[in-house]
Design a protein around this motif. Structure first.
Motif, PDB file in Angstrom:
ATOM      1  N   ASN A  35       0.854  -1.197   0.000  1.00 25.69           N
ATOM      2  CA  ASN A  35       0.000   0.000   0.000  1.00 25.69           C
ATOM      3  C   ASN A  35       0.885   1.241   0.000  1.00 25.69           C
ATOM      4  O   ASN A  35       2.113   1.164   0.165  1.00 25.69           O
ATOM      5  N   GLY A  36       0.236   2.415  -0.147  1.00 33.06           N
ATOM      6  CA  GLY A  36       0.981   3.659  -0.252  1.00 33.06           C
ATOM      7  C   GLY A  36       1.750   4.012   1.002  1.00 33.06           C
ATOM      8  O   GLY A  36       2.848   4.562   0.930  1.00 33.06           O
ATOM      9  N   LYS A  37       1.202   3.681   2.177  1.00 32.34           N
ATOM     10  CA  LYS A  37       1.879   4.024   3.435  1.00 32.34           C
ATOM     11  C   LYS A  37       3.199   3.279   3.560  1.00 32.34           C
ATOM     12  O   LYS A  37       4.240   3.870   3.911  1.00 32.34           O
ATOM     13  N   GLU A  38       3.192   1.992   3.274  1.00 34.61           N
ATOM     14  CA  GLU A  38       4.440   1.233   3.362  1.00 34.61           C
ATOM     15  C   GLU A  38       5.422   1.656   2.270  1.00 34.61           C
ATOM     16  O   GLU A  38       6.642   1.623   2.474  1.00 34.61           O
ATOM     17  N   ALA A  39       4.906   2.093   1.125  1.00 35.43           N
ATOM     18  CA  ALA A  39       5.772   2.606   0.061  1.00 35.43           C
ATOM     19  C   ALA A  39       6.523   3.851   0.546  1.00 35.43           C
ATOM     20  O   ALA A  39       7.727   4.011   0.303  1.00 35.43           O
ATOM     21  N   LEU A  40       5.815   4.747   1.250  1.00 30.81           N
ATOM     22  CA  LEU A  40       6.466   5.954   1.779  1.00 30.81           C
ATOM     23  C   LEU A  40       7.546   5.588   2.792  1.00 30.81           C
ATOM     24  O   LEU A  40       8.613   6.228   2.836  1.00 30.81           O
ATOM     25  N   ASP A  41       7.282   4.567   3.617  1.00 31.21           N
ATOM     26  CA  ASP A  41       8.288   4.128   4.589  1.00 31.21           C
ATOM     27  C   ASP A  41       9.557   3.666   3.869  1.00 31.21           C
ATOM     28  O   ASP A  41      10.684   3.961   4.305  1.00 31.21           O
ATOM     29  N   LEU A  53       2.854   1.648  -9.673  1.00 32.69           N
ATOM     30  CA  LEU A  53       1.886   1.965  -8.631  1.00 32.69           C
ATOM     31  C   LEU A  53       0.469   1.571  -9.031  1.00 32.69           C
ATOM     32  O   LEU A  53      -0.072   2.071 -10.028  1.00 32.69           O
ATOM     33  N   ASP A  54      -0.140   0.679  -8.235  1.00 31.60           N
ATOM     34  CA  ASP A  54      -1.551   0.358  -8.413  1.00 31.60           C
ATOM     35  C   ASP A  54      -2.393   1.490  -7.816  1.00 31.60           C
ATOM     36  O   ASP A  54      -2.012   2.100  -6.815  1.00 31.60           O
ATOM     37  N   VAL A  59      -5.585   1.274   3.012  1.00 28.50           N
ATOM     38  CA  VAL A  59      -4.700   2.112   3.839  1.00 28.50           C
ATOM     39  C   VAL A  59      -4.378   3.427   3.142  1.00 28.50           C
ATOM     40  O   VAL A  59      -4.779   4.497   3.587  1.00 28.50           O
ATOM     41  N   MET A  60      -3.649   3.360   2.037  1.00 29.49           N
ATOM     42  CA  MET A  60      -3.385   4.555   1.226  1.00 29.49           C
ATOM     43  C   MET A  60      -3.366   4.137  -0.230  1.00 29.49           C
ATOM     44  O   MET A  60      -2.525   3.330  -0.648  1.00 29.49           O
ATOM     45  N   GLY A  61      -4.306   4.694  -1.026  1.00 26.27           N
ATOM     46  CA  GLY A  61      -4.417   4.317  -2.422  1.00 26.27           C
ATOM     47  C   GLY A  61      -3.392   5.025  -3.306  1.00 26.27           C
ATOM     48  O   GLY A  61      -2.621   5.884  -2.864  1.00 26.27           O
ATOM     49  N   GLY A  62      -3.411   4.653  -4.576  1.00 25.46           N
ATOM     50  CA  GLY A  62      -2.422   5.183  -5.513  1.00 25.46           C
ATOM     51  C   GLY A  62      -2.548   6.675  -5.753  1.00 25.46           C
ATOM     52  O   GLY A  62      -1.554   7.389  -5.836  1.00 25.46           O
ATOM     53  N   MET A  63      -3.781   7.175  -5.886  1.00 26.07           N
ATOM     54  CA  MET A  63      -3.978   8.613  -6.129  1.00 26.07           C
ATOM     55  C   MET A  63      -3.463   9.438  -4.954  1.00 26.07           C
ATOM     56  O   MET A  63      -2.832  10.493  -5.131  1.00 26.07           O
ATOM     57  N   GLU A  64      -3.728   8.953  -3.747  1.00 22.08           N
ATOM     58  CA  GLU A  64      -3.269   9.669  -2.554  1.00 22.08           C
ATOM     59  C   GLU A  64      -1.743   9.677  -2.494  1.00 22.08           C
ATOM     60  O   GLU A  64      -1.127  10.695  -2.173  1.00 22.08           O
ATOM     61  N   LEU A  65      -1.128   8.542  -2.813  1.00 21.28           N
ATOM     62  CA  LEU A  65       0.330   8.480  -2.808  1.00 21.28           C
ATOM     63  C   LEU A  65       0.916   9.396  -3.880  1.00 21.28           C
ATOM     64  O   LEU A  65       1.909  10.088  -3.647  1.00 21.28           O
ATOM     65  N   LEU A  66       0.281   9.412  -5.059  1.00 19.08           N
ATOM     66  CA  LEU A  66       0.750  10.326  -6.119  1.00 19.08           C
ATOM     67  C   LEU A  66       0.765  11.776  -5.629  1.00 19.08           C
ATOM     68  O   LEU A  66       1.708  12.528  -5.886  1.00 19.08           O
ATOM     69  N   ALA A  67      -0.290  12.187  -4.937  1.00 21.48           N
ATOM     70  CA  ALA A  67      -0.377  13.560  -4.433  1.00 21.48           C
ATOM     71  C   ALA A  67       0.752  13.848  -3.450  1.00 21.48           C
ATOM     72  O   ALA A  67       1.363  14.929  -3.474  1.00 21.48           O
ATOM     73  N   VAL A  68       1.049  12.879  -2.577  1.00 20.61           N
ATOM     74  CA  VAL A  68       2.135  13.064  -1.601  1.00 20.61           C
ATOM     75  C   VAL A  68       3.480  13.170  -2.321  1.00 20.61           C
ATOM     76  O   VAL A  68       4.303  14.040  -2.014  1.00 20.61           O
ATOM     77  N   LEU A  69       3.720  12.293  -3.265  1.00 19.45           N
ATOM     78  CA  LEU A  69       4.983  12.314  -4.016  1.00 19.45           C
ATOM     79  C   LEU A  69       5.159  13.629  -4.756  1.00 19.45           C
ATOM     80  O   LEU A  69       6.255  14.197  -4.792  1.00 19.45           O
ATOM     81  N   HIS A  70       4.071  14.133  -5.348  1.00 20.95           N
ATOM     82  CA  HIS A  70       4.144  15.356  -6.150  1.00 20.95           C
ATOM     83  C   HIS A  70       4.548  16.559  -5.304  1.00 20.95           C
ATOM     84  O   HIS A  70       5.234  17.462  -5.777  1.00 20.95           O
ATOM     85  N   GLU A  92      -6.925   6.778 -15.540  1.00 25.57           N
ATOM     86  CA  GLU A  92      -5.638   6.956 -16.214  1.00 25.57           C
ATOM     87  C   GLU A  92      -5.361   8.431 -16.467  1.00 25.57           C
ATOM     88  O   GLU A  92      -4.247   8.919 -16.237  1.00 25.57           O
ATOM     89  N   ILE A  93      -6.378   9.138 -16.930  1.00 23.98           N
ATOM     90  CA  ILE A  93      -6.207  10.577 -17.197  1.00 23.98           C
ATOM     91  C   ILE A  93      -5.891  11.320 -15.909  1.00 23.98           C
ATOM     92  O   ILE A  93      -4.982  12.162 -15.859  1.00 23.98           O
ATOM     93  N   GLN A  94      -6.638  11.009 -14.850  1.00 26.53           N
ATOM     94  CA  GLN A  94      -6.415  11.691 -13.563  1.00 26.53           C
ATOM     95  C   GLN A  94      -4.997  11.427 -13.051  1.00 26.53           C
ATOM     96  O   GLN A  94      -4.335  12.330 -12.539  1.00 26.53           O
ATOM     97  N   ALA A  95      -4.541  10.201 -13.188  1.00 29.00           N
ATOM     98  CA  ALA A  95      -3.191   9.863 -12.726  1.00 29.00           C
ATOM     99  C   ALA A  95      -2.134  10.638 -13.505  1.00 29.00           C
ATOM    100  O   ALA A  95      -1.171  11.158 -12.930  1.00 29.00           O
ATOM    101  N   LEU A  96      -2.314  10.720 -14.814  1.00 31.16           N
ATOM    102  CA  LEU A  96      -1.355  11.477 -15.634  1.00 31.16           C
ATOM    103  C   LEU A  96      -1.362  12.950 -15.258  1.00 31.16           C
ATOM    104  O   LEU A  96      -0.315  13.597 -15.188  1.00 31.16           O
TER     105      LEU A  96
END
Length: 564
Positions: A35-41, A53-54, A59-70, A92-96
């Motif tokens: 999940n996104g939380k463990e990815a951040l760790d 990224l799925d 816990v933390m989805g892909g869109m939320e993780l994308l926002a944190v990374l950005h 797909e469009i939203q992720a891009l």
């Protein structure tokens, strides 16, 4: 053997992670997270080159993780390839749009997946490769006529600094580097008070000190005039000690004036950034403390990064805004306090951004002055003012003159006056209808050019106003050398007349002096009845400010004129 690149696969379905791992296990070191939380760790402890990224996870989805990374300065440049199910076009469009570099769809086709990931990584690497090739080409060209070092100080010159720093950072990626930008406060004054020899001695002494500071661990350069730059490993840099040592060296010169260096530091967190951009960010940090006796250096931080992103947004949108008529002029009327009638107006540029609404000129004008776009914006404002003047005439009104502002950049445009007169001809206007506002700063920058421009404007029959009179240090000297038609008093004087007898006395003297010189006077920033009464009593009848009216849209101003 070269270290393999690191891939982080983030998916809550273990079989999906296993499939993707199998595709890339020979090319990458694989890390996994459900999940996104463990990815951040993982990202906090490991350097990662690419993320698969799925989007839909607990816990933390892909869109939320994308926002944190950005938003995160350390992670925002890591390329992300999202994995989606077929038919989820909107996802797909939203992720891009949120910063993903590409997407792959389930069920996975190994050839397609590998090609897409390879293309994303190639783009990332090519960005730096092209930059390095460009710098190398520039160096080869420059070496034909220039040597690598600055002639006065023996340090690297600007071009060599760019190439050497890029090379050092790329060859030592495991090392965290800092870029330090330094300059001397009021160095021009030092040269004027003493002589060029003293100034050169200061520069050479500083250069010798910088060589000692960097040693064989980094680079030192003289970029231009009194501007220096260092590149050093972060763990070898102690800015407190650098400034203390620099102060001690400068004091040893026994020059009768305090010689103060200010510095900005940028910690290199993205090796793909160009060195020029690194220097720009260190320079931005330095500007936040320059002139501050308590703080002599500053680090580029999130606040400065936000300011830079804001500036980049303005620059990105400026061309489209001009093409799409997002810029417009507002007009602030100038009243005769004896009759309470409108006598003239000032045209003020406004930006109605489609997403952000009205943006203050104080935000975008400094940016456009820096990149030169202000010349086009000025011309837009001038023509908009002429169009409004012609509307007044076509509506059968007695034309109220409109003044327009001229940026410092346009003062150096040899076609400036010709362009103004061509606008008058295009809209069939009399010269008295369009007024030109200039600032004292333009005079201070280049008095000779200002006098030439002013003479040509006057010969063309245009009325010239001196804006913000009294805000600088050369106001009286300027009046001696330049024959203005109208003075616009700096609003600071107006704001103080109710509380400061000295300000009131100065205001009265300026108004009398201007009248003796045959000039009208406009008071800016007038907000209260007592201010209006005082100004009327001392003979200043022309009033601009919120007491009468705020700046308003052109159509609203036209309605006001027709009502009068």
């Amino acid at each position: 053997m070269m270290d393999r690149a690191v891939m982080l696969i983030v998916d809550d379905v273990e079989i999906n992670r296993a499939i993707l791992s199998q595709f890339f296990q020979n090319e990458y070191e694989i890390l996994e997270a459900p999940n996104g939380k463990e990815a951040l760790d993982i990202l906090e402890t490991r350097n990662v080159d690419i993320i698969l990224l799925d989007l839909i996870m607990p816990v933390m989805g892909g869109m939320e993780l994308l926002a944190v990374l950005h938003k995160h300065p350390r992670f925002q440049d890591i390329p992300v390839v999202v994995t989606t199910s077929q038919g989820l076009l909107n996802s797909e469009i939203q992720a891009l749009e949120n910063g993903a570099a590409d997407f792959i769809t389930k069920p996975y086709n190994p050839i397609v997946v590998q090609c897409r990931v390879r293309n994303v990584m190639a783009r990332q690497e090519n960005e730096w490769r092209k930059e390095r090739q460009r710098l190398q080409a520039e160096k080869i060209s420059a070496m034909q006529t220039l040597i690598e070092t600055d002639q006065l100080t023996g340090l690297y010159n600007h071009h060599t600094m760019l190439a050497k720093t890029a090379e050092m950072i790329q060859e030592n990626r495991a090392t965290q580097y800092c870029i330090v930008y330094l300059d001397i406060s009021c160095f021009k004054v030092i040269n004027e008070l003493f002589n060029m020899e003293t100034g050169d001695m200061i520069l050479k002494t500083a250069a010798a000190y910088f060589k000692t500071v960097v040693g064989n661990r980094g680079l030192a350069a003289r970029l231009s005039a009194d501007h220096f730059a260092l590149c050093m490993p972060e763990n070898a840099l102690d800015m407190e000690l650098v400034i203390q040592g620099l102060d001690a060296v400068m004091r040893s010169l026994a020059v009768y004036r305090s010689i103060m260096f200010y510095a900005g530091v940028f910690t290199v967190d993205n090796v793909y950034l160009t060195v020029n951009k690194m220097l720009d960010r260190a320079h931005m940090a330095m500007n936040t403390v320059k002139g501050n006796y308590n703080r002599r250096f500053a680090y580029y931080d999130e606040q400065l990064r936000t300011a830079l992103m804001e500036e980049q947004m303005l620059v990105r949108d400026m061309e489209g805004a001009l093409d799409n008529n997002n810029f417009c002029i507002f007009l602030q009327p100038i009243y005769d306090s004896a009759t309470n009638k409108i006598k003239s107006a000032e045209a003020l540029i406004r930006w109605n951004h489609p997403q952000r609404g009205m943006i203050s000129p104080g935000v975008f004008i400094p940016v456009f002055e820096k990149n030169g776009f202000v010349t086009r914006l000025d011309r837009f404002a001038w023509e908009s003012a002429c169009r409004f003047l012609s509307r007044q005439r076509d509506n059968g009104l007695d034309v109220v003159p409109v003044s327009v502002n001229v940026s410092r950049v346009n003062m150096y445009d040899h076609n400036f006056v010709d362009y103004m007169t061509s606008l008058l001809a295009k809209y069939d206007l009399e010269p008295w209808m369009l007024r030109i506002e200039m600032t004292e700063t333009a005079y201070v920058d280049n008095p000779t050019q200002m006098v030439k421009i002013l003479r040509r404007l006057k010969n063309a029959g245009l009325t010239v106003l001196m804006d913000d009179f009294g805000s600088g240090y050369s106001s009286l000297n300027m009046l001696k050398n330049i024959a203005m038609d109208i003075l616009k008093l700096d609003m600071k004087f107006v704001q103080d007349i109710e509380t400061s007898p000295r300000a009131a006395t100065i205001m009265k003297s300026i108004v009398n002096m201007a009248h003796d010189l045959g000039m009208d006077v406009i008071a800016e920033g007038v907000e209260t009845e007592p201010q209006v009464s005082f100004l009327r009593d001392i003979g200043c009848r022309l009033i601009q400010g919120y007491y009468y009216a705020r700046p308003i849209a052109a159509d609203e101003f036209m309605d006001k004129l027709m009502a009068e």
